[in-house]
Design an enzyme around this catalytic site. Structure first.
Site, mmCIF file in Angstrom:
data_model
loop_
_atom_site.group_PDB
_atom_site.id
_atom_site.type_symbol
_atom_site.label_atom_id
_atom_site.label_comp_id
_atom_site.label_asym_id
_atom_site.label_seq_id
_atom_site.Cartn_x
_atom_site.Cartn_y
_atom_site.Cartn_z
ATOM 1 C CG ASP A 190 -2.287 0.607 0.978
ATOM 2 O OD1 ASP A 190 -2.291 1.810 0.667
ATOM 3 O OD2 ASP A 190 -3.324 -0.066 1.089
ATOM 4 C CB SER A 221 -9.229 0.656 -0.218
ATOM 5 O OG SER A 221 -8.617 0.850 -1.451
ATOM 6 C CG HIS A 276 -5.196 3.909 0.701
ATOM 7 N ND1 HIS A 276 -4.781 2.630 0.428
ATOM 8 C CD2 HIS A 276 -6.450 4.009 0.211
ATOM 9 C CE1 HIS A 276 -5.752 1.980 -0.207
ATOM 10 N NE2 HIS A 276 -6.773 2.797 -0.355
#
Ligand code: NAG
Ligand code: NAG
Ligand code: NAG
Ligand code: NAG
Ligand code: NAG
Ligand code: NAG
Ligand code: NAG
Ligand code: NAG
Ligand code: NAG
Ligand code: NAG
Length: 765
Positions: free
Chosen positions: A168, A547, A224
Site C-alpha cells: 500500500d 480498499s 491509505h
C-alpha cells in the site's frame, strides 16, 4: 477510461465520463492527472521516449547458472537490455527491477525501439508498458461477530504468529495501533527488511520496505496504507474516535498478527517488486487494496504476482474495485485471489436535515459539532446560484465565488471531492452543507470528516429537498447532529453503491466478487491529525471503499490461518465463502444501495462470517496444478500459461478444463452461445466430524434445471474427499433476462456448506 489506483472512495474527483460511474469512486493522488477532465489529450508515444516496461522472458537454461541464482538471473535479464550509453541523464535506459519469484522477467526503462530489438532475442516472451496503479474500524470487528476474550477471536489467538503483508502507501509506525504490546517476537523464519530511517521495526510491524525511486522510506505520506494495515492487524487502542464520533476501542481484525509493510507507488513495476519481496519474505497473507485496469489475467501484474504467492501457500486478498453499481467492472478477479466487495456496518454517524416545513431526512457526517444552532437558516440550491457554470451544482471552487451564500445552508450535488465542497461553502461564508447523492448511488451515504456542519443524504431525499426549495419563496433548514448510532440499522450489511459488480470479464466462468466485508465509513488509524480547523484532533480517520473491505478479509484469513495452519489458500477461501451470511440483521436477504435484494454479482457468496468460517464442515480445495488446466482452458498460449508457472507448459499435453470445472466454491454458468446442458464435477473434503452425512439442497435459478448426483455424501474420516456431479440444463421457461441466480448447499446436522449459482443467459456488453 483508466481505472486503476487505490480502491478507497474518499476524495474523489469528477470525471468526464460521467459524474455517475466514477464520480465518487476514487482513488489516489497517482491518477489525478489521468482523469480526462483535467488531462490533456494523451500524445502518441514518441519512438525515443522512455517508459517503464514489464518484460517477461523464459527462465535461463540451468547450465548457464553458475554463480548465485540471483546474480545469474540479473545478468540473464541484462542481456536483453540495449548496450548502455555513456549518458547519465534521467532518461537513461535502465533495469528498474529484477523479479525472481513472481515471474521470470524484469521492469526496465525502454523506448519502443529498444523493445523491437529485444523481441529478436532468444528467450524473449513479451514486453508492454506498465500500467499505473490506482489505490481502490472501531466497530467493524464486533459487527463481524468478533468480541474480546470469547469465541473465535480468542480461539484463533487473535491471529498470533501469522504475518500479513500489506502492499500500500506505507505506514506510520508510531501510531498507537502499531504498538507491540502483547505481541510475540516474529517467527524464527522471518528475514524481512526494515527500511525506516528514523526508527526501527517492532514486534507488530516486523518489516517495512519501499519500492520506488520517489521514496526515501516506507513512511506513509497518504494515509491509505496506515488505514488498511491497522484494519487488518492493528492492536487494541482505547478511546479511538474521529472528532469524538465513533468512540470506542479500535482494533484490527487480527490484532495480534504481525505486519510486513511494502510501500509501492505508481505502477505495475513497483507492485510486482513489492509482491516479489513479500513472496521471498514468506508472509502468510498478502493484502492489496489497489488494482490495475485489465482485460485478462496474463497482463495483470497483480494476478501474476498473486499466482506465485498462492503456489507458495500465501493467501492473497484484494479489493474488487469501486466501479459499482455498474455491471462487469470487478477487478482482481483471478480464481487464486479472494476478491472482496464492500458493505455497510450497523453504525451510523447521524446528521438529520430539518426543513422549514418540518420534513426531516436522516443522513450522515463524521463531523458532529456539539453546538450547531437549532434555528433555521436560509437554504439555497447551488445549482440555482450560477447558471453560467455547469459545475455550480457540485459546489466546485470558483463556481460559487461571487454568489451570496453568507449565513446560508447550501445544497450541493455529489461528484468530485466531497470534503472540498464544504471548504468552498465555508470560504463563501456558508454555515452548512447538505450533500445529495446522484441517482446511481441511491442510499449509500458517507460519514466524512467535513470542515463545515454537513449531512449527506440519499438520492430520493435529495429530490424531496429540491422540490421543497422550489415550492417556497424562503426555504430554510437546519442540521441536527445525533452522534454515533450503533445497532440502529437493521438493514446492515448493505452492498455499497460503489462496490464493483460481476460478471468477471477476464473469466466469466468464475463468479466474482467472492465475498463482502465492511467497507463503508470505516474508522482506522491515520498518520496525521484530520484537521478541520475546529481545534479537534484525531489520529483516526473514517473512509470508505473496497480498499477498506479487503484488509478486513486479510485479517479473517490470518485468524483462520492461525486456527488451521495446514489449510491451503483455496481451503481458507472456501471456508470463508461457503459459510457467508446471505441475510441482514433483520433476517431479510442482503440489500443493495437501492434497498432492493442484492444480486449474486454484487454479493458473491455473501457477507463474511468469521466464526462460521472457522468450522465450515466441508471445503472445496484446489491444488495449484489444477490452475494449469484452468489457464489452458482459457485458451492462453503455452507461453502465456508459462508466465504464471515459470516453466515451459504445453497445453496440448496438460488437461484443459472449462472455467466452471475448477473446484471453486461457487458456480458461474454461461449459456449464451454455449451448450444448453453442462455438467461439472466438484470434490469436497471433510474437515468437520469424521462421521458425517450431508444432503444436498438445491434452489435452482429460474428456468434452469439443476441436478446433483449423488444427493447424499457420507463421510467416515477427516480429510476424506468425495466427488459429486452437477448438471445445469436450460429450460424453455427461462426468462428473458441477462441472468438468473440460485444456490446449492450441503447440509449435515451441524453444518451448511453453501455455493451461490449465477447463470448468465445473455452476453453483457
Ligand atoms: C529519511 O526519510 C525521510 C523521509 O521519510 C527523508 O526526508 C530523508 O532524506 C531520509 N534520510 C535518509 C538518510 O535517507
Ligand atoms: C471515549 O470513550 C472513553 C471510554 O468510554 C472515554 O473515557 C472518553 O472520554 C471518550 N472520548 C470521547 C471523545 O468521547
Ligand atoms: C460563476 O462561475 C464562474 C466560472 O467558474 C465564475 O467565474 C463566476 O464568478 C461565478 N459566478 C458567481 C455568481 O458565483
Ligand atoms: C479555491 O482555489 C483557490 C485558488 O486556486 C485557492 O487559493 C483556495 O484555497 C481554494 N478554495 C478552496 C475552498 O479550496
Ligand atoms: C426546481 O425548479 C427548477 C427550475 O424551475 C427545475 O429545473 C427543477 O426540475 C425543479 N426541481 C424539482 C425537484 O422539482
Ligand atoms: C433507497 O433508494 C431507493 C431508490 O433510490 C428509494 O426508492 C428508497 O426509498 C430508498 N430507501 C431508503 C430507506 O432510503
Ligand atoms: C477456448 O477455445 C475452445 C475451442 O475453440 C472453445 O470451445 C472455448 O469456449 C474457448 N474458451 C474460452 C474461455 O474462450
Ligand atoms: C506439445 O505437445 C504436442 C503433443 O504431444 C506436440 O505435438 C507439440 O509439438 C508440443 N508443442 C511444443 C511447443 O512442444
Ligand atoms: C427480450 O428482452 C429484450 C429487452 O431486454 C427485448 O428487446 C426482446 O424483444 C425480448 N425478447 C423476447 C423474445 O421477448
Ligand atoms: C454436532 O455437534 C455437537 C456439538 O458439538 C456434537 O455433540 C455432535 O456429535 C455433532 N453431530 C455430528 C453428527 O457429528
Amino acid at each position: 477510461m483508466e481505472d486503476y489506483g487505490i480502491h478507497s472512495n474518499n476524495n474523489s474527483l469528477l470525471t468526464n465520463m460521467a459524474f455517475l460511474s466514477l464520480g465518487i469512486t476514487i482513488f489516489s493522488i497517482f491518477c489525478i492527472t489521468r482523469l480526462p477532465i483535467f488531462a490533456s489529450e494523451s500524445e502518441a508515444p514518441n519512438k525515443h521516449t522512455l517508459e517503464t516496461y514489464i518484460v517477461h522472458v523464459e527462465a535461463p537454461d540451468a547450465h548457464l547458472m553458475s554463480h548465485s541464482p540471483s546474480e545469474d538471473l540479473e545478468s540473464w535479464y541484462r542481456s536483453f537490455l540495449p548496450a548502455t550509453t555513456a549518458s547519465t541523464s534521467e532518461d537513461e535506459t535502465r533495469l528498474v527491477y529484477s523479479y525472481r519469484h513472481v515471474f521470470k522477467g524484469f521492469a526496465a526503462r525502454l523506448s519502443p525501439n529498444h523493445v523491437k530489438d529485444m523481441e529478436k532475442k532468444n528467450g524473449f516472451i513479451s514486453a508492454r508498458p506498465q500500467k499505473p496503479m490506482s489505490l481502490h474500524t472501531t466497530h467493524s470487528p464486533n459487527f463481524l461477530g468478533l468480541s474480546q476474550n470469547t469465541g473465535f477471536w480468542k480461539h484463533s489467538n487473535y491471529g498470533k504468529g501469522v504475518i500479513i503483508g500489506v502492499l500500500d502507501t506505507g505506514v506510520l509506525p508510531e501510531h498507537p495501533s502499531f504498538s507491540d504490546k502483547g505481541m510475540p517476537p516474529p517467527p524464527a523464519r522471518w528475514k524481512g527488511k526494515c527500511q525506516f530511517n528514523h526508527t526501527t521495526c517492532n514486534n507488530k510491524i516486523i518489516g517495512a520496505r519501499y519500492f520506488s525511486a520517489e521514496y526515501l522510506s516506507p513512511l506513509d505520506d497518504d494515509g491509505h496504507g496506515t488505514h488498511t494495515a491497522s484494519t487488518a492487524a492493528g492492536n487494541f487502542v482505547e478511546g479511538a474516535n474521529v472528532f469524538g464520533s465513533a468512540n470506542g476501542t479500535a482494533a484490527g481484525v487480527a490484532p495480534l498478527a504481525h505486519l510486513a509493510i511494502y510501500k509501492v507507488c505508481c505502477g505495475e513495476g513497483d507492485i510486482l517488486a513489492g509482491m516479489d519481496a513479500a513472496v521471498e519474505d514468506r508472509v502468510d497473507v498478502l493484502s492489496l487494496s489497489l488494482g490495475l485496469e485489465t482485460i485478462n489475467f496474463r497482463q495483470d501484474a497483480i494476478a501474476i504476482g498473486a499466482f506465485s504467492a498462492m503456489q507458495k501457500g500465501i493467501f492473497v486478498s484484494c479489493s474488487g474495485g469501486n466501479g459499482g453499481p455498474f455491471s462487469g467492472l470487478v477487478r482482481n478477479g483471478a480464481p487464486w485471489i479472494l476478491t472482496v466487495g464492500a458493505s455497510t456496518i450497523d453504525r451510523k454517524l447521524g446528521a438529520r436535515a430539518v426543513l422549514g416545513n418540518k420534513q426531516q431526512f436522516d443522513g450522515q457526517s463524521a463531523f458532529q459539532p456539539r453546538n450547531f444552532p437549532k434555528k433555521l437558516f436560509p437554504l439555497v440550491y447551488a445549482g440555482m446560484l450560477n447558471a453560467s457554470d455547469e459545475y455550480a451544482p457540485y459546489c466546485f471552487n470558483e463556481s460559487l465565488s461571487q454568489s451570496n451564500i453568507r449565513g446560508k445552508i447550501v445544497v450541493c450535488e455529489l461528484g468530485g471531492p466531497r470534503i472540498q465542497k464544504g471548504a468552498v461553502v465555508k470560504s463563501g461564508g456558508g454555515v452548512g452543507m447538505i450533500l445529495l447523492n446522484y441517482e446511481e448511488y441511491a442510499n449509500t451515504t458517507s460519514a466524512d470528516v467535513h470542515v463545515i456542519p454537513t449531512t449527506h443524504l440519499s438520492y430520493a431525499d435529495g429530490l424531496k429537498i429540491k422540490a421543497y426549495i422550489n415550492s417556497t419563496r424562503n426555504p430554510s433548514a437546519t442540521i441536527s447532529f445525533q452522534g454515533t448510532l450503533i445497532g440502529d440499522d437493521h438493514h446492515a450489511p448493505v452492498v455499497a453503491a460503489f462496490s464493483s459488480r460481476g460478471p468477471n470479464y477476464p473469466s466469466p466462468g468464475i463468479l466474482k466478487p467472492d465475498i463482502l466485508g465492511p467497507g463503508v465509513n470505516i474508522l482506522a488509524a491515520w498518520p496525521t491529525s484530520v484537521e478541520n480547523k475546529h481545534n479537534t484532533k484525531s489520529t483516526f480517520n473514517i473512509i470508505s471503499g473496497t480498499s477498506m473491505s479487503a484488509p478486513h478479509l486479510s485479517g479473517v484469513a490470518a485468524l483462520l490461518k492461525s486456527a488451521h495452519p495446514h489449510w491451503s489458500p483455496a481451503a481458507i477461501k472456501s471456508a470463508i465463502m461457503t459459510t457467508a451470511d446471505v441475510v441482514n440483521l433483520a433476517h431479510n436477504p442482503i440489500e443493495d444501495e437501492k434497498s432492493l435484494p442484492a444480486n449474486v454479482f454484487a454479493t458473491g457468496a455473501g457477507q463474511v462470517n468469521p466464526s462460521r468460517a472457522n468450522d465450515p464442515g466441508l471445503i472445496y480445495d484446489i491444488n495449484p496444478k489444477d490452475y494449469v488446466s484452468y489457464l489452458c482452458g482459457l485458451n492462453y498460449t503455452n507461453r502465456q500459461v508459462g508466465i504464471f508457472l515459470q516453466r515451459r507448459v504445453n497445453c496440448s499435453v496438460e488437461s484443459s478444463i472449462a472455467e466452471a470445472q475448477l473446484n471453486y466454491p461457487s458456480f458461474s454458468i454461461n449459456f449464451y452461445g454455449k451448450s444448453t446442458s453442462q455438467v461439472y464435477t466438484r470434490t469436497v473434503t471433510n474437515v468437520g466430524e469424521a462421521d458425517s452425512s450431508y444432503r444436498v439442497v438445491i434452489s435452482p435459478p429460474r428456468g434452469v434445471d439443476v441436478q446433483v448426483e449423488p444427493t447424499t455424501l457420507k463421510f467416515s474420516k477427516i480429510n476424506q474427499k468425495l466427488k459429486y456431479e452437477v448438471k445445469f440444463k436450460l429450460l424453455a421457461s427461462a426468462p428473458n433476462t441477462t441472468f438468473v441466480q440460485g444456490f446449492l448447499k450441503w447440509t449435515s446436522q451441524n453444518h451448511s456448506v453453501r455455493s451461490p449459482i449465477a447463470v448468465s443467459l445473455k452476453e453483457l456488453h
